[in-house]
Write a protein that holds these residues in place. Structure first.
Motif, PDB file in Angstrom:
ATOM      1  N   ASP A  79      87.184   1.167  39.086  1.00  6.65           N
ATOM      2  CA  ASP A  79      86.189   0.154  39.414  1.00  6.65           C
ATOM      3  C   ASP A  79      85.880  -0.690  38.185  1.00  6.65           C
ATOM      4  O   ASP A  79      85.589  -1.864  38.286  1.00  6.65           O
ATOM      5  N   ASP A  80      85.942  -0.079  37.058  1.00 12.01           N
ATOM      6  CA  ASP A  80      85.691  -0.765  35.805  1.00 12.01           C
ATOM      7  C   ASP A  80      86.489  -0.036  34.738  1.00 12.01           C
ATOM      8  O   ASP A  80      86.679   1.171  34.797  1.00 12.01           O
ATOM      9  N   PHE A  81      86.990  -0.775  33.774  1.00  6.66           N
ATOM     10  CA  PHE A  81      87.750  -0.125  32.715  1.00  6.66           C
ATOM     11  C   PHE A  81      87.616  -0.917  31.435  1.00  6.66           C
ATOM     12  O   PHE A  81      87.351  -2.110  31.450  1.00  6.66           O
ATOM     13  N   LEU A  82      87.798  -0.249  30.349  1.00  6.75           N
ATOM     14  CA  LEU A  82      87.851  -0.898  29.056  1.00  6.75           C
ATOM     15  C   LEU A  82      89.299  -1.137  28.671  1.00  6.75           C
ATOM     16  O   LEU A  82      89.640  -2.188  28.164  1.00  6.75           O
ATOM     17  N   LYS A  83      90.162  -0.154  28.985  1.00 12.47           N
ATOM     18  CA  LYS A  83      91.556  -0.224  28.552  1.00 12.47           C
ATOM     19  C   LYS A  83      92.440   0.505  29.551  1.00 12.47           C
ATOM     20  O   LYS A  83      92.101   1.577  30.026  1.00 12.47           O
ATOM     21  N   LEU A  84      93.580  -0.108  29.862  1.00 11.51           N
ATOM     22  CA  LEU A  84      94.622   0.559  30.640  1.00 11.51           C
ATOM     23  C   LEU A  84      95.821   0.739  29.727  1.00 11.51           C
ATOM     24  O   LEU A  84      96.274  -0.222  29.101  1.00 11.51           O
ATOM     25  N   ASP A  85      96.331   1.953  29.629  1.00  9.69           N
ATOM     26  CA  ASP A  85      97.480   2.263  28.795  1.00  9.69           C
ATOM     27  C   ASP A  85      98.741   2.211  29.655  1.00  9.69           C
ATOM     28  O   ASP A  85      98.865   2.984  30.607  1.00  9.69           O
ATOM     29  N   GLU A  86      99.657   1.304  29.352  1.00  9.92           N
ATOM     30  CA  GLU A  86     100.858   1.116  30.170  1.00  9.92           C
ATOM     31  C   GLU A  86     101.673   2.394  30.284  1.00  9.92           C
ATOM     32  O   GLU A  86     102.155   2.734  31.365  1.00  9.92           O
ATOM     33  N   ALA A  87     101.833   3.138  29.209  1.00  8.49           N
ATOM     34  CA  ALA A  87     102.618   4.372  29.252  1.00  8.49           C
ATOM     35  C   ALA A  87     101.976   5.406  30.173  1.00  8.49           C
ATOM     36  O   ALA A  87     102.667   6.060  30.961  1.00  8.49           O
ATOM     37  N   ASP A  88     100.648   5.554  30.099  1.00  2.00           N
ATOM     38  CA  ASP A  88      99.954   6.496  30.985  1.00  2.00           C
ATOM     39  C   ASP A  88     100.079   6.067  32.443  1.00  2.00           C
ATOM     40  O   ASP A  88     100.344   6.887  33.325  1.00  2.00           O
TER      41      ASP A  88
END
Length: 111
Positions: free
Chosen positions: A4-13
């Motif tokens: 719903d809300d995020f600060l960071k999305l890690d592409e590898a994860d």
């Protein structure tokens, strides 16, 4: 998982989650008329035209990309824009090909 809300999305994860799911795409974030996905076609890209404008940011690998009657080569770091309703697809993509997909704006596309 749809954040719903995020600060960071890690592409590898997110890529690991996508691979574990056996799906071709993984919705990462959705709010109103904006959504972000990670997409990894396998074999054939069977996309059909979408109802919203979209941006692809290639995160891994390389591919050819068809948009309307145009074909371009793409690789990690490239960005593509596709207006709503336009035929498009990736082809001849490498095994490690993945792309962020960002849908935005009203149905029918922005004017």
């Amino acid at each position: 998982m749809i954040a719903d809300d995020f600060l960071k999305l890690d592409e590898a994860d997110e890529a690991a989650r996508l691979q574990a799911s056996d799906n071709l795409f993984h919705v990462l974030f959705k709010r109103d008329d904006f959504s972000m996905e990670l997409f990894a076609p396998r074999g054939t890209d069977t996309q059909t035209p979408h109802t919203q404008d979209e941006v692809y940011v290639i995160s891994s690998g390389q591919s050819q990309f068809l948009r309307g009657d145009q074909v371009v080569s793409v690789r990690a770091g490239d960005a593509l824009f596709v207006p709503a309703g336009m035929v498009h697809r990736f082809f001849d993509f490498s095994d490690d090909f993945r792309t962020w997909v960002i849908f935005f704006g009203p149905e029918g596309g922005c004017k």
